[in-house]
Design an enzyme around this catalytic site. Structure first.
Site, PDB file in Angstrom:
ATOM      1  N   ARG A 130     106.860  18.495  14.412  1.00  0.00           N
ATOM      2  CA  ARG A 130     105.749  17.594  14.138  1.00  0.00           C
ATOM      3  C   ARG A 130     104.481  18.419  13.962  1.00  0.00           C
ATOM      4  NH1 ARG A 130     102.051  14.600  18.188  1.00  0.00           N
ATOM      5  NH2 ARG A 130     100.851  13.349  16.738  1.00  0.00           N
ATOM      6  N   HIS A 142      95.104  13.877  12.677  1.00  0.00           N
ATOM      7  CA  HIS A 142      95.027  14.315  14.080  1.00  0.00           C
ATOM      8  C   HIS A 142      93.572  14.699  14.373  1.00  0.00           C
ATOM      9  CE1 HIS A 142      97.694  15.930  17.515  1.00  0.00           C
ATOM     10  NE2 HIS A 142      96.465  16.094  17.925  1.00  0.00           N
ATOM     11  N   GLU A 183      96.891   9.350  18.398  1.00  0.00           N
ATOM     12  CA  GLU A 183      96.039   8.970  19.528  1.00  0.00           C
ATOM     13  C   GLU A 183      94.687   8.401  19.109  1.00  0.00           C
ATOM     14  OE1 GLU A 183      95.683  12.279  22.214  1.00  0.00           O
ATOM     15  OE2 GLU A 183      97.805  12.285  22.673  1.00  0.00           O
ATOM     16  N   ASN A 243     102.512   9.549  23.127  1.00  0.00           N
ATOM     17  CA  ASN A 243     102.157  10.807  23.781  1.00  0.00           C
ATOM     18  C   ASN A 243     101.856  10.488  25.238  1.00  0.00           C
ATOM     19  OD1 ASN A 243     102.318  11.893  21.243  1.00  0.00           O
ATOM     20  ND2 ASN A 243     100.127  12.320  21.036  1.00  0.00           N
ATOM     21  N   TYR A 267     101.169  12.168  29.244  1.00  0.00           N
ATOM     22  CA  TYR A 267     100.892  13.371  30.033  1.00  0.00           C
ATOM     23  C   TYR A 267     100.828  13.172  31.534  1.00  0.00           C
ATOM     24  CZ  TYR A 267     100.163  16.035  25.784  1.00  0.00           C
ATOM     25  OH  TYR A 267     100.365  16.679  24.588  1.00  0.00           O
ATOM     26  N   GLU A 296     104.651  13.665  22.070  1.00  0.00           N
ATOM     27  CA  GLU A 296     104.053  14.775  22.835  1.00  0.00           C
ATOM     28  C   GLU A 296     104.314  14.551  24.311  1.00  0.00           C
ATOM     29  OE1 GLU A 296      99.826  15.492  22.338  1.00  0.00           O
ATOM     30  OE2 GLU A 296      99.976  15.287  20.161  1.00  0.00           O
TER      31      GLU A 296
HETATM   32  C1  PNW Z   1      96.579  15.245  23.190  1.00  0.00           C
HETATM   33  N1  PNW Z   1      93.446  11.904  27.782  1.00  0.00           N
HETATM   34  O1  PNW Z   1      95.267  15.082  23.616  1.00  0.00           O
HETATM   35  C2  PNW Z   1      96.482  15.698  21.739  1.00  0.00           C
HETATM   36  O2  PNW Z   1      97.265  14.940  20.857  1.00  0.00           O
HETATM   37  C3  PNW Z   1      96.755  17.158  21.558  1.00  0.00           C
HETATM   38  O3  PNW Z   1      96.130  17.587  20.382  1.00  0.00           O
HETATM   39  C4  PNW Z   1      96.287  17.918  22.780  1.00  0.00           C
HETATM   40  O4  PNW Z   1      96.334  19.312  22.607  1.00  0.00           O
HETATM   41  C5  PNW Z   1      97.180  17.494  23.929  1.00  0.00           C
HETATM   42  O5  PNW Z   1      97.207  16.090  24.081  1.00  0.00           O
HETATM   43  C6  PNW Z   1      96.817  18.134  25.255  1.00  0.00           C
HETATM   44  O6  PNW Z   1      95.522  17.789  25.636  1.00  0.00           O
HETATM   45  C7  PNW Z   1      94.890  14.300  24.697  1.00  0.00           C
HETATM   46  O7  PNW Z   1      92.316  12.103  28.238  1.00  0.00           O
HETATM   47  C8  PNW Z   1      93.587  14.415  25.124  1.00  0.00           C
HETATM   48  O8  PNW Z   1      94.159  10.957  28.220  1.00  0.00           O
HETATM   49  C9  PNW Z   1      93.103  13.622  26.139  1.00  0.00           C
HETATM   50  C10 PNW Z   1      93.934  12.712  26.730  1.00  0.00           C
HETATM   51  C11 PNW Z   1      95.251  12.587  26.326  1.00  0.00           C
HETATM   52  C12 PNW Z   1      95.726  13.393  25.295  1.00  0.00           C
END
Ligand code: PNW
Length: 481
Positions: free
Chosen positions: A84, A140, A186, A316, A318, A391
């Site tokens: 991707r 993006h 996102e 995505n 995290y 992601e």
């Molecule tokens: C994503 N949050 O960013 C992006 O898609 C990527 O480009 C980035 O490198 C990756 O996650 C890691 O940061 C995020 O605050 C930025 O919830 C902020 C958030 C989530 C994803």
């Protein structure tokens, strides 16, 4: 090196499960002023003092633009069958406009940058020669700067048409070979972090703009999808969808009704904001009640455009946080300004983390079960869509040091435990169809500059040298079963 036995883990995923790695144009390409590329809002943000860690820029980044062959070989070496990446809009249309929609003041002779288009042709062809399917993100975050300065960017009701014309160029040039399109990455981040908190480009701080920017992004998504479905899909036979990001929100007190409601509300303000209009036909009721006139209304035509406009659910993910009703919180407690993944006063949700949860270098808690709970929430709320995790990954501290980075057992454990929960979700009936690790190699982590490393490969940003980490070897072992 000690690679955990991951054979059993791999067997819990179906044979046709899509395994991939992900990246984004602005974070890896570099060559910011080469090959005819025009600037994006992220170039301008880079050069605004104080916005980025050590004022670092992405002018060179991973120099992926000049290291294409090497990087595709690295992807192939992992054993993944999908990659991707995103297209830099201003590399192919340096002024943002296409010949279809350029205003009279634009320089018409330089609207289409064939050199930029040829770069992605080479990338796509190299991937296919290596038996790797391209999954292409059209946007993006790197909006062409001209559209910000001349059209007010995402706040303009006309911006959706510019998105659609740019996307049409990509479908017509690459759609013979690209069968997986992601319209937006996102949009929550573009809207909330870019227009609410000022953390990402264009760096604006407002309680009104995020809702307008999000609305226009949804329209942009809808128009891109409509064009693909009307004019390309039957002939090219691909799929198109959107990727949203969401953390899990766990009620702090699982037995308290108001904490349960707070967690639900937080998820609606995060993911429901974008997914409800697509899967259910309108913004969540909780947002309508609380955001009131700042939340735009869809016309019937807009509603029809956006409803059912995604062939798959891109996610995505995290981290996880506890959610509590703000009424429980002593407002004088300095912690209560901790932030709540959005505009606090709109949600009345207080977020926190458990002291027992390990944190990554981003300060994001490692909570694998939160991933499964989120997948199950999506499965229920949106009537069992095909889900692709586009992601998931983590930044580990002190990885400037190559030896430390290569010995990244904490990242291996992260992937092992998150994938275990993904497998459990599948066993519980969730239609999870693919998983993309973030990220192929250490890269430009937006406002964090080069200080946060998420890669399966280590990058020495002084020399450009790449080296695989243990987590990369762990994926190789997993996928060679
Ligand atoms: C994503 N949050 O960013 C992006 O898609 C990527 O480009 C980035 O490198 C990756 O996650 C890691 O940061 C995020 O605050 C930025 O919830 C902020 C958030 C989530 C994803």
């Amino acid at each position: 090196m000690d690679i955990p036995n991951n054979k059993k883990l791999h067997q819990r995923f179906p044979d046709d499960f899509v395994w991939g790695v992900a990246s984004a144009a602005f974070q890896v390409e570099g060559a910011a002023r080469e090959g005819g590329r025009g600037p994006s809002i992220w170039d301008a943000f880079n050069y605004t003092p104080g916005k980025i860690h050590l004022n670092q820029t992405a002018d060179i980044a991973c120099d992926h633009y000049h290291r294409l062959e090497e990087d595709v070989a690295m992807i192939a070496a992992l054993g993944v069958k999908a990659y991707r990446f995103s297209i830099s809009w201003s590399r192919v249309l340096p002024q943002g406009y296409s010949p279809k929609n350029a205003p009279s003041r634009a320089d018409k002779s330089k609207l289409i940058n064939e050199e930029g288009l040829a770069f992605y042709d080479r990338l796509i062809n190299l991937l296919l020669e290596n038996n790797i399917q391209p999954w292409v993100t059209l946007f993006h975050w790197d909006l062409p700067l001209a559209l910000q300065m001349e059209q007010d960017g995402l706040l303009s009701s006309e911006v959706a048409d510019y998105f659609a014309d740019y996307a049409e160029l990509c479908f017509s040039r690459y759609g013979d070979r690209v069968k997986h399109w992601i319209t937006l990455n996102e949009p929550w981040c573009s809207a909330m972090l870019g227009h609410g908190m000022g953390l990402k480009a264009p760096g604006r701080i407002s309680t009104e703009e995020p809702y307008l920017a999000a609305h226009n992004l949804l329209l942009a998504h809808g128009k891109m999808v409509k064009n693909y479905r009307d004019n390309f899909q039957a002939q090219q036979g691909g799929q198109i969808g959107i990727t949203n990001n969401c953390d899990w929100r766990e009620p702090k007190n699982p037995n308290a009704k108001n904490d349960q409601a707070a967690a639900q509300r937080a998820l609606e303000f995060f993911l429901g904001w974008f997914a409800d209009p697509i899967y259910l036909g309108d913004y969540p009721q909780s947002m309508r009640e609380r955001v009131k006139e700042r939340l735009p209304k869809f016309t019937d035509e807009e509603r029809a455009l956006i409803f059912k406009s995604s062939d798959f659910f891109g996610l995505n993910h995290y981290t996880t946080r506890y959610a509590e009703d703000m009424a429980n919180i002593d407002k004088d407690d300095p912690q209560s300004s901790h932030g709540n993944g959005g505009i606090s006063s709109d949600q009345d949700v207080y977020l926190s983390q458990d002291d027992a949860w390990e944190e990554t270098d981003m300060g994001w808690a490692v909570v694998p079960w939160g991933c499964r709970k989120l997948l199950e929430w999506i499965d229920q709320r949106y009537d069992h869509p095909d889900i692709y995790i586009t992601e998931n990954g983590c930044a580990i501290p002190e990885e400037d040091d190559l030896a430390k980075a290569q010995n990244d057992s904490r990242r291996v454990e992260f992937y092992e435990t998150y994938l275990d929960q993904c497998a459990q979700a599948i066993e519980n009936g969730v239609k999870l169809k693919g998983y993309f690790a973030w990220t192929l190699m250490d890269n430009y982590e937006w406002e964090e500059g080069y200080s946060k490393r998420f890669g399966l490969y280590h990058v020495d940003f002084a020399t450009g040298e790449r080296n695989i980490k243990n987590s990369g070897r762990w994926f190789q072992a997993l996928l060679s079963k």
